[in-house]
Design a protein around this motif. Structure first.
Motif, PDB file in Angstrom:
ATOM      1  N   ARG A  19       4.805   4.258  -3.033  1.00 50.55           N
ATOM      2  CA  ARG A  19       3.843   5.371  -3.204  1.00 50.55           C
ATOM      3  C   ARG A  19       2.623   5.119  -2.324  1.00 50.55           C
ATOM      4  NH1 ARG A  19       1.174   5.907  -7.578  1.00 50.55           N
ATOM      5  NH2 ARG A  19       1.570   3.915  -8.609  1.00 50.55           N
ATOM      6  N   TYR A  40       8.646  -1.834  -5.461  1.00 50.08           N
ATOM      7  CA  TYR A  40       7.930  -1.066  -6.486  1.00 50.08           C
ATOM      8  C   TYR A  40       7.916  -1.877  -7.772  1.00 50.08           C
ATOM      9  CZ  TYR A  40      12.392  -0.010  -8.682  1.00 50.08           C
ATOM     10  OH  TYR A  40      13.601  -0.127  -9.312  1.00 50.08           O
ATOM     11  N   ALA A  66      10.264  -5.425  -8.598  1.00 50.22           N
ATOM     12  CA  ALA A  66       9.667  -6.623  -9.218  1.00 50.22           C
ATOM     13  C   ALA A  66       8.293  -6.225  -9.748  1.00 50.22           C
ATOM     14  CB  ALA A  66       9.530  -7.764  -8.212  1.00 50.22           C
ATOM     15  N   GLU A  67       8.107  -6.457 -11.030  1.00 50.84           N
ATOM     16  CA  GLU A  67       6.775  -6.222 -11.581  1.00 50.84           C
ATOM     17  C   GLU A  67       5.879  -7.370 -11.132  1.00 50.84           C
ATOM     18  OE1 GLU A  67       6.606  -6.119 -15.841  1.00 50.84           O
ATOM     19  OE2 GLU A  67       4.449  -5.709 -15.859  1.00 50.84           O
ATOM     20  N   LEU A  68       4.746  -7.053 -10.546  1.00 52.24           N
ATOM     21  CA  LEU A  68       3.804  -8.082 -10.107  1.00 52.24           C
ATOM     22  C   LEU A  68       2.717  -8.264 -11.171  1.00 52.24           C
ATOM     23  CD1 LEU A  68       3.378  -7.107  -6.322  1.00 52.24           C
ATOM     24  CD2 LEU A  68       5.091  -8.610  -7.398  1.00 52.24           C
ATOM     25  N   ALA A 101       0.673  -3.830  -2.442  1.00 55.16           N
ATOM     26  CA  ALA A 101       0.590  -3.414  -3.852  1.00 55.16           C
ATOM     27  C   ALA A 101      -0.745  -3.835  -4.445  1.00 55.16           C
ATOM     28  CB  ALA A 101       1.733  -4.030  -4.657  1.00 55.16           C
ATOM     29  N   GLY A 102      -1.343  -2.944  -5.209  1.00 56.47           N
ATOM     30  CA  GLY A 102      -2.618  -3.291  -5.825  1.00 56.47           C
ATOM     31  C   GLY A 102      -3.001  -2.289  -6.890  1.00 56.47           C
ATOM     32  N   ILE A 103      -3.894  -2.736  -7.743  1.00 59.79           N
ATOM     33  CA  ILE A 103      -4.444  -1.851  -8.769  1.00 59.79           C
ATOM     34  C   ILE A 103      -5.965  -1.898  -8.678  1.00 59.79           C
ATOM     35  CG2 ILE A 103      -2.527  -2.017 -10.390  1.00 59.79           C
ATOM     36  CD1 ILE A 103      -4.172  -4.151 -11.939  1.00 59.79           C
ATOM     37  N   ARG A 119      -5.918  -9.464 -15.305  1.00 61.19           N
ATOM     38  CA  ARG A 119      -4.866  -8.554 -14.824  1.00 61.19           C
ATOM     39  C   ARG A 119      -5.083  -8.184 -13.349  1.00 61.19           C
ATOM     40  NH1 ARG A 119       0.232  -6.842 -14.819  1.00 61.19           N
ATOM     41  NH2 ARG A 119       0.415  -4.675 -14.251  1.00 61.19           N
ATOM     42  N   SER A 149      -6.504  -5.056   2.169  1.00 57.08           N
ATOM     43  CA  SER A 149      -7.714  -5.341   1.392  1.00 57.08           C
ATOM     44  C   SER A 149      -8.444  -4.043   1.107  1.00 57.08           C
ATOM     45  CB  SER A 149      -8.590  -6.325   2.183  1.00 57.08           C
ATOM     46  OG  SER A 149      -9.789  -6.593   1.524  1.00 57.08           O
ATOM     47  N   TYR A 163     -12.477  -5.867  -8.957  1.00 57.22           N
ATOM     48  CA  TYR A 163     -11.510  -5.455  -7.933  1.00 57.22           C
ATOM     49  C   TYR A 163     -11.925  -6.030  -6.573  1.00 57.22           C
ATOM     50  CZ  TYR A 163      -9.451  -2.250  -4.471  1.00 57.22           C
ATOM     51  OH  TYR A 163      -8.809  -1.722  -3.368  1.00 57.22           O
ATOM     52  N   PRO A 193      -8.628  -0.437   4.110  1.00 54.46           N
ATOM     53  CA  PRO A 193      -8.858   1.011   4.005  1.00 54.46           C
ATOM     54  C   PRO A 193     -10.187   1.315   3.313  1.00 54.46           C
ATOM     55  CG  PRO A 193      -6.761   0.357   2.968  1.00 54.46           C
ATOM     56  CD  PRO A 193      -7.551  -0.881   3.211  1.00 54.46           C
ATOM     57  N   GLY A 194     -10.661   2.540   3.534  1.00 51.02           N
ATOM     58  CA  GLY A 194     -11.799   3.051   2.769  1.00 51.02           C
ATOM     59  C   GLY A 194     -11.280   4.047   1.740  1.00 51.02           C
ATOM     60  N   THR A 196      -9.226   6.657   0.451  1.00 49.08           N
ATOM     61  CA  THR A 196      -7.956   7.189   0.949  1.00 49.08           C
ATOM     62  C   THR A 196      -7.289   8.007  -0.151  1.00 49.08           C
ATOM     63  OG1 THR A 196      -7.780   5.126   2.188  1.00 49.08           O
ATOM     64  CG2 THR A 196      -5.828   6.518   2.136  1.00 49.08           C
ATOM     65  N   GLU A 199      -2.887   8.234  -5.380  1.00 50.86           N
ATOM     66  CA  GLU A 199      -3.000   8.365  -6.841  1.00 50.86           C
ATOM     67  C   GLU A 199      -3.859   7.269  -7.466  1.00 50.86           C
ATOM     68  OE1 GLU A 199       1.126   8.401  -7.788  1.00 50.86           O
ATOM     69  OE2 GLU A 199       1.358  10.522  -7.276  1.00 50.86           O
TER      70      GLU A 199
HETATM   71  P1  NAP Z   1      -1.173   3.667  -5.305  1.00 55.23           P
HETATM   72  O1  NAP Z   1      -0.992   5.004  -4.708  1.00 55.23           O
HETATM   73  O2  NAP Z   1      -1.596   3.552  -6.723  1.00 55.23           O
HETATM   74  O3  NAP Z   1       0.193   2.842  -5.096  1.00 55.23           O
HETATM   75  C1  NAP Z   1       0.271   1.528  -5.576  1.00 55.23           C
HETATM   76  C2  NAP Z   1       1.596   0.899  -5.205  1.00 55.23           C
HETATM   77  O4  NAP Z   1       1.593  -0.462  -5.685  1.00 55.23           O
HETATM   78  C3  NAP Z   1       2.784   1.568  -5.873  1.00 55.23           C
HETATM   79  O5  NAP Z   1       3.901   1.473  -5.030  1.00 55.23           O
HETATM   80  C4  NAP Z   1       3.000   0.737  -7.145  1.00 55.23           C
HETATM   81  O6  NAP Z   1       4.338   0.732  -7.601  1.00 55.23           O
HETATM   82  C5  NAP Z   1       2.621  -0.658  -6.650  1.00 55.23           C
HETATM   83  N1  NAP Z   1       2.138  -1.479  -7.756  1.00 55.23           N
HETATM   84  C6  NAP Z   1       0.938  -1.367  -8.392  1.00 55.23           C
HETATM   85  N2  NAP Z   1       0.871  -2.267  -9.388  1.00 55.23           N
HETATM   86  C7  NAP Z   1       2.027  -2.954  -9.374  1.00 55.23           C
HETATM   87  C8  NAP Z   1       2.546  -4.014 -10.169  1.00 55.23           C
HETATM   88  N3  NAP Z   1       1.860  -4.560 -11.183  1.00 55.23           N
HETATM   89  N4  NAP Z   1       3.773  -4.480  -9.874  1.00 55.23           N
HETATM   90  C9  NAP Z   1       4.470  -3.954  -8.852  1.00 55.23           C
HETATM   91  N5  NAP Z   1       4.049  -2.942  -8.086  1.00 55.23           N
HETATM   92  C10 NAP Z   1       2.830  -2.450  -8.330  1.00 55.23           C
HETATM   93  O7  NAP Z   1      -2.238   2.799  -4.484  1.00 55.23           O
HETATM   94  P2  NAP Z   1      -2.767   2.960  -2.973  1.00 55.23           P
HETATM   95  O8  NAP Z   1      -4.007   3.752  -3.004  1.00 55.23           O
HETATM   96  O9  NAP Z   1      -1.658   3.339  -2.074  1.00 55.23           O
HETATM   97  O10 NAP Z   1      -3.212   1.451  -2.692  1.00 55.23           O
HETATM   98  C11 NAP Z   1      -2.462   0.561  -1.878  1.00 55.23           C
HETATM   99  C12 NAP Z   1      -3.355  -0.617  -1.514  1.00 55.23           C
HETATM  100  O11 NAP Z   1      -4.493  -0.143  -0.778  1.00 55.23           O
HETATM  101  C13 NAP Z   1      -3.930  -1.362  -2.725  1.00 55.23           C
HETATM  102  O12 NAP Z   1      -3.912  -2.732  -2.487  1.00 55.23           O
HETATM  103  C14 NAP Z   1      -5.349  -0.838  -2.823  1.00 55.23           C
HETATM  104  O13 NAP Z   1      -6.227  -1.772  -3.432  1.00 55.23           O
HETATM  105  C15 NAP Z   1      -5.679  -0.643  -1.346  1.00 55.23           C
HETATM  106  N6  NAP Z   1      -6.781   0.292  -1.116  1.00 55.23           N
HETATM  107  C16 NAP Z   1      -6.650   1.615  -1.477  1.00 55.23           C
HETATM  108  C17 NAP Z   1      -7.696   2.483  -1.245  1.00 55.23           C
HETATM  109  C18 NAP Z   1      -7.619   3.941  -1.604  1.00 55.23           C
HETATM  110  O14 NAP Z   1      -8.673   4.631  -1.560  1.00 55.23           O
HETATM  111  N7  NAP Z   1      -6.458   4.489  -1.938  1.00 55.23           N
HETATM  112  C19 NAP Z   1      -8.883   2.009  -0.688  1.00 55.23           C
HETATM  113  C20 NAP Z   1      -8.985   0.664  -0.335  1.00 55.23           C
HETATM  114  C21 NAP Z   1      -7.915  -0.181  -0.562  1.00 55.23           C
HETATM  115  P3  NAP Z   1       4.730   1.570  -8.947  1.00 55.23           P
HETATM  116  O15 NAP Z   1       4.558   3.005  -8.639  1.00 55.23           O
HETATM  117  O16 NAP Z   1       6.153   1.236  -9.213  1.00 55.23           O
HETATM  118  O17 NAP Z   1       3.798   1.098 -10.012  1.00 55.23           O
END
Ligand code: NAP
Length: 258
Positions: A19, A40, A66-68, A101-103, A119, A149, A163, A193-194, A196, A199
């Motif tokens: 995603r 995922y 794999a759940e991380l 992958a990140g939360i 977590r 990052s 975070y 990224p900034g 973005t 979801e």
């Molecule tokens: P996202 O749309 O929420 O997607 C997160 C992805 O990571 C999904 O594929 C999800 O898989 C996987 N994931 C999350 N938690 C997981 C876990 N515990 N175990 C396994 N898989 C897990 O996030 P995104 O915005 O694309 O972010 C991607 C990266 O960019 C992250 O590291 C985030 O910190 C970084 N980032 C994002 C932004 C932004 O504005 N979007 C800005 C700066 C940095 P599932 O769907 O299966 O859970």
């Protein structure tokens, strides 16, 4: 000069490749010839959908579950990856590892519980550390590690402090590993990224927040996952062979000045 198929013959693993930003990275690497493991954690359908989209574009990909953030996560991930490659009759090993992958943890320090702190560190910092550790024997010489990052480590964001600390840990991991893995021709870089459109940011549906985040960029818009994927693909390519240990801003110039 053409940039098409610059990842031909390479195998890539994109964590969180199902995603958001990771999905765009998976698609881009596959479009340029890589066999992509789309990792995922929970949403199997999203991973299947991404694999199907890649195949529809003429690329090759497979899902890896794999759940991380849980004990043994890195081993679970690599065992699933190894198994999937063997099932396809593909060569073992990996050339491009993208730790994406990140939360998030959108709380100021006063509101973060110990469980929430643990977590976000487990998923964003500990998991990539051990994923890379377990990758060292699998990663071919000349390979690439790209850590995703956040621009949050460049400026102060008290609202997401825990975070940001996880991403700062990842930034330092990049620097140290670039030094260690240089003799093998492996580059290690961070892409940050900034704001973005994914979801991870549900508040982007609020018009005032959307506008504020858009205007933080010198280009007055939000980033798209493709904006980030294009940078990751470059860093993962041979064109970037002389770039290592770097923190590469892919934020559209957010918060560059006052
Ligand atoms: P996202 O749309 O929420 O997607 C997160 C992805 O990571 C999904 O594929 C999800 O898989 C996987 N994931 C999350 N938690 C997981 C876990 N515990 N175990 C396994 N898989 C897990 O996030 P995104 O915005 O694309 O972010 C991607 C990266 O960019 C992250 O590291 C985030 O910190 C970084 N980032 C994002 C932004 C932004 O504005 N979007 C800005 C700066 C940095 P599932 O769907 O299966 O859970």
């Amino acid at each position: 000069m053409t940039t098409t198929l610059r990842h031909e013959g390479k195998t890539a693993l994109v964590t969180g490749g199902s995603r958001g930003i990771g999905q765009a990275i998976s698609r881009r690497l596959a479009r340029e010839g890589a066999l992509v493991a789309v990792h995922y954690g929970y949403n199997h359908e999203a991973a299947e959908r991404t694999v199907k989209e890649i195949e529809a574009e003429g690329g090759r990909a497979f899902p890896v579950h794999a759940e991380l953030g849980v004990p043994g996560d890195a081993d679970t991930l690599w065992e699933a990856f190894d198994r999937a490659l063997a099932d396809r009759g593909a060569q073992p090993g990996v050339d491009i590892l993208v730790n994406n992958a990140g939360i998030t943890m959108p709380r100021p320090i006063a509101q973060v519980t110990e469980a929430e702190y643990d977590r976000v560190f487990a998923v964003n910092a500990k998991a990539p550390f051990f994923i890379i550790q377990r990758a060292l024997d699998r990663l071919r010489d000349g390979g690439r590690i790209v850590n995703v990052s956040s621009v949050a480590t460049r400026v102060a964001f008290p609202a997401i402090v825990a975070y940001t600390m996880t991403k700062a840990a990842l930034d330092y991991l990049t620097l140290s590993l670039a030094q260690e893995l240089g003799p093998r021709g492996i580059t290690v870089n961070t892409v940050a990224p900034g704001y973005t459109e994914t979801e991870i940011n549900p508040t982007l549906s609020i018009p005032e927040i959307r506008q504020r985040y858009s205007q933080a960029s010198v280009f007055s818009r939000l980033g798209t996952p493709v904006d980030i994927a294009d940078v990751v693909s470059f860093v993962a390519s041979d064109d970037a062979r002389w770039v290592t240990g770097q923190w590469i801003d892919a934020s559209g110039g957010v918060h560059l000045g006052v």
